[in-house]
Design a protein around this motif. Structure first.
Motif, PDB file in Angstrom:
ATOM      1  N   HIS A  70       0.831  -1.207   0.000  1.00  0.00           N
ATOM      2  CA  HIS A  70       0.000   0.000   0.000  1.00  0.00           C
ATOM      3  C   HIS A  70       0.871   1.265   0.000  1.00  0.00           C
ATOM      4  O   HIS A  70       0.518   2.256  -0.656  1.00  0.00           O
ATOM      5  N   ARG A  71       1.971   1.223   0.723  1.00  0.00           N
ATOM      6  CA  ARG A  71       2.867   2.384   0.716  1.00  0.00           C
ATOM      7  C   ARG A  71       3.515   2.582  -0.645  1.00  0.00           C
ATOM      8  O   ARG A  71       3.712   3.716  -1.091  1.00  0.00           O
ATOM      9  N   ALA A  72       3.824   1.482  -1.311  1.00  0.00           N
ATOM     10  CA  ALA A  72       4.496   1.574  -2.611  1.00  0.00           C
ATOM     11  C   ALA A  72       3.559   2.059  -3.705  1.00  0.00           C
ATOM     12  O   ALA A  72       3.993   2.713  -4.664  1.00  0.00           O
ATOM     13  N   SER A  73       2.263   1.764  -3.570  1.00  0.00           N
ATOM     14  CA  SER A  73       1.293   2.176  -4.587  1.00  0.00           C
ATOM     15  C   SER A  73       0.002   2.589  -3.896  1.00  0.00           C
ATOM     16  O   SER A  73      -0.982   1.836  -3.870  1.00  0.00           O
ATOM     17  N   PRO A  74      -0.002   3.778  -3.277  1.00  0.00           N
ATOM     18  CA  PRO A  74      -1.163   4.198  -2.486  1.00  0.00           C
ATOM     19  C   PRO A  74      -2.388   4.470  -3.359  1.00  0.00           C
ATOM     20  O   PRO A  74      -2.241   4.827  -4.527  1.00  0.00           O
ATOM     21  N   PRO A  75      -3.614   4.326  -2.805  1.00  0.00           N
ATOM     22  CA  PRO A  75      -3.821   3.886  -1.429  1.00  0.00           C
ATOM     23  C   PRO A  75      -4.009   2.380  -1.267  1.00  0.00           C
ATOM     24  O   PRO A  75      -3.887   1.863  -0.176  1.00  0.00           O
ATOM     25  N   SER A  81      -9.401  -1.704  -8.470  1.00  0.00           N
ATOM     26  CA  SER A  81      -9.383  -1.031  -9.769  1.00  0.00           C
ATOM     27  C   SER A  81     -10.096   0.312  -9.741  1.00  0.00           C
ATOM     28  O   SER A  81      -9.834   1.171 -10.571  1.00  0.00           O
ATOM     29  N   GLY A  82     -11.004   0.517  -8.795  1.00  0.00           N
ATOM     30  CA  GLY A  82     -11.762   1.760  -8.770  1.00  0.00           C
ATOM     31  C   GLY A  82     -10.994   2.910  -8.147  1.00  0.00           C
ATOM     32  O   GLY A  82     -10.097   2.717  -7.311  1.00  0.00           O
ATOM     33  N   HIS A  83     -11.348   4.130  -8.555  1.00  0.00           N
ATOM     34  CA  HIS A  83     -10.784   5.340  -7.962  1.00  0.00           C
ATOM     35  C   HIS A  83     -11.363   5.523  -6.563  1.00  0.00           C
ATOM     36  O   HIS A  83     -12.530   5.183  -6.317  1.00  0.00           O
ATOM     37  N   PRO A  84     -10.574   6.041  -5.594  1.00  0.00           N
ATOM     38  CA  PRO A  84     -11.113   6.221  -4.232  1.00  0.00           C
ATOM     39  C   PRO A  84     -12.439   6.957  -4.190  1.00  0.00           C
ATOM     40  O   PRO A  84     -13.303   6.650  -3.360  1.00  0.00           O
ATOM     41  N   GLY A  85     -12.634   7.920  -5.106  1.00  0.00           N
ATOM     42  CA  GLY A  85     -13.862   8.690  -5.106  1.00  0.00           C
ATOM     43  C   GLY A  85     -15.082   7.923  -5.560  1.00  0.00           C
ATOM     44  O   GLY A  85     -16.206   8.416  -5.443  1.00  0.00           O
ATOM     45  N   SER A  93      -7.019   0.421   8.671  1.00  0.00           N
ATOM     46  CA  SER A  93      -6.990  -0.539   9.760  1.00  0.00           C
ATOM     47  C   SER A  93      -5.566  -0.679  10.268  1.00  0.00           C
ATOM     48  O   SER A  93      -4.619  -0.244   9.606  1.00  0.00           O
ATOM     49  N   PRO A  94      -5.374  -1.264  11.427  1.00  0.00           N
ATOM     50  CA  PRO A  94      -4.009  -1.433  11.943  1.00  0.00           C
ATOM     51  C   PRO A  94      -3.101  -2.074  10.898  1.00  0.00           C
ATOM     52  O   PRO A  94      -3.488  -3.015  10.222  1.00  0.00           O
ATOM     53  N   GLY A  95      -1.943  -1.541  10.801  1.00  0.00           N
ATOM     54  CA  GLY A  95      -0.986  -2.029   9.799  1.00  0.00           C
ATOM     55  C   GLY A  95      -0.043  -0.953   9.323  1.00  0.00           C
ATOM     56  O   GLY A  95       1.146  -1.064   9.523  1.00  0.00           O
ATOM     57  N   PRO A  96      -0.487   0.190   8.725  1.00  0.00           N
ATOM     58  CA  PRO A  96      -1.899   0.344   8.330  1.00  0.00           C
ATOM     59  C   PRO A  96      -2.155  -0.250   6.947  1.00  0.00           C
ATOM     60  O   PRO A  96      -1.263  -0.310   6.104  1.00  0.00           O
ATOM     61  N   ILE A  97      -3.378  -0.708   6.754  1.00  0.00           N
ATOM     62  CA  ILE A  97      -3.831  -1.065   5.423  1.00  0.00           C
ATOM     63  C   ILE A  97      -5.105  -0.279   5.152  1.00  0.00           C
ATOM     64  O   ILE A  97      -5.811   0.124   6.072  1.00  0.00           O
ATOM     65  N   PHE A  98      -5.392  -0.060   3.886  1.00  0.00           N
ATOM     66  CA  PHE A  98      -6.493   0.814   3.495  1.00  0.00           C
ATOM     67  C   PHE A  98      -7.558   0.009   2.750  1.00  0.00           C
ATOM     68  O   PHE A  98      -7.226  -0.818   1.898  1.00  0.00           O
ATOM     69  N   GLU A  99      -8.802   0.280   3.094  1.00  0.00           N
ATOM     70  CA  GLU A  99      -9.908  -0.445   2.477  1.00  0.00           C
ATOM     71  C   GLU A  99     -11.033   0.506   2.100  1.00  0.00           C
ATOM     72  O   GLU A  99     -11.349   1.423   2.841  1.00  0.00           O
ATOM     73  N   PRO A 100     -11.668   0.269   0.940  1.00  0.00           N
ATOM     74  CA  PRO A 100     -12.850   1.043   0.569  1.00  0.00           C
ATOM     75  C   PRO A 100     -14.129   0.281   0.902  1.00  0.00           C
ATOM     76  O   PRO A 100     -14.129  -0.948   1.002  1.00  0.00           O
ATOM     77  N   GLU A 101     -15.205   1.014   1.081  1.00  0.00           N
ATOM     78  CA  GLU A 101     -16.526   0.404   1.253  1.00  0.00           C
ATOM     79  C   GLU A 101     -17.337   0.616  -0.020  1.00  0.00           C
ATOM     80  O   GLU A 101     -17.560   1.762  -0.431  1.00  0.00           O
TER      81      GLU A 101
END
Length: 240
Positions: A70-75, A81-85, A93-101
């Motif tokens: 995730h740090r190498a290719s944020p987020p 495949s989708g854009h964060p928006g 979450s702890p790690g940290p790792i990033f997740e979309p809903e």
């Protein structure tokens, strides 16, 4: 009242497995639209992944690898495949790792787990999982609302305010950690507050040993456990 959320819960094991493997190639093709999955699944024909033997040949992605990816290719490390928006909510979450809903109904697939624990449409549910940055609160909130329940977004802590909410709204269900449920019960008993409306619970996020299970049961609450992850939602749960 039916004990099953829908008919797929009563399928024969062989029928269930055949259905899952018939849908797996489509899942893999969709995953491969994300660059990180495309790289890891290079040379694999999704149509050929139709058995346990074939599934076992897929490369393993370990959760411990995700923070660096995730740090190498944020987020999202290239795994989404989708854009964060394009998503409804964005978590860490702890790690940290990033997740979309995702934005569709019951994005964490938890209505089934709540139903198995005895929750039903029109129940009022006290949700004490955190709503801050991590997805726990929203997993159980969205799942309960998908089932047709009304949710009190209480979050953890502040027991005095929780007593006010419980006495006013009279929730029949609780979702949260098992230890916080015990804290509420003990604090209410000590303060002379009435939280007896709570009759069932779906707990997660902490150990629920046999001794605590028996204590919660003795206090008039049927409590069951669920296990989930921030990327897959609620994936395992107990039933009566």
């Amino acid at each position: 009242m039916t004990n099953h959320y829908d008919v797929i819960e009563t399928r024969k094991p062989a029928e269930r497995e055949a259905d899952l493997f018939s849908r797996l190639p489509g899942v893999l093709r969709k995953a491969m639209t994300a660059p990180a999955y495309a790289e890891r699944l290079k040379g694999i024909n999704p149509a050929g992944i139709a058995s346990r033997t074939a599934l076992a040949r897929l490369p393993v992605l370990r959760k411990s690898d995700l923070p660096a990816l995730h740090r190498a290719s944020p987020p999202f490390g290239g795994f989404v495949s989708g854009h964060p928006g394009s998503f409804g909510r964005l978590f860490t979450s702890p790690g940290p790792i990033f997740e979309p809903e995702p934005v569709h109904a019951d994005p964490w697939r938890g209505a089934r787990a709540l139903f198995a624990a005895g929750f039903r449409p029109s129940d009022v549910v006290l949700n004490t999982f955190s709503y801050h940055l991590t997805p726990g609160g929203f997993i159980f909130d969205a799942s309960a609302r998908a089932l047709g329940c009304a949710v009190i977004p209480a979050g953890p802590g502040n027991t005095e305010a929780q007593f006010e909410l419980i006495e006013a709204y009279r929730p029949v269900g609780y979702s949260g950690t098992p230890d916080f449920l015990k804290i509420l019960l003990d604090a209410a008993a000590g303060a002379g507050r009435d939280i007896s409306s709570i009759k069932r619970a779906l707990v997660s996020g902490a150990a629920f040993p046999k001794s605590l299970q028996e204590e919660i049961k003795s206090r008039g609450i049927d409590a069951y456990q669920a296990f989930g992850t921030a990327d897959l939602g609620l994936i395992a749960f107990e039933t009566p």
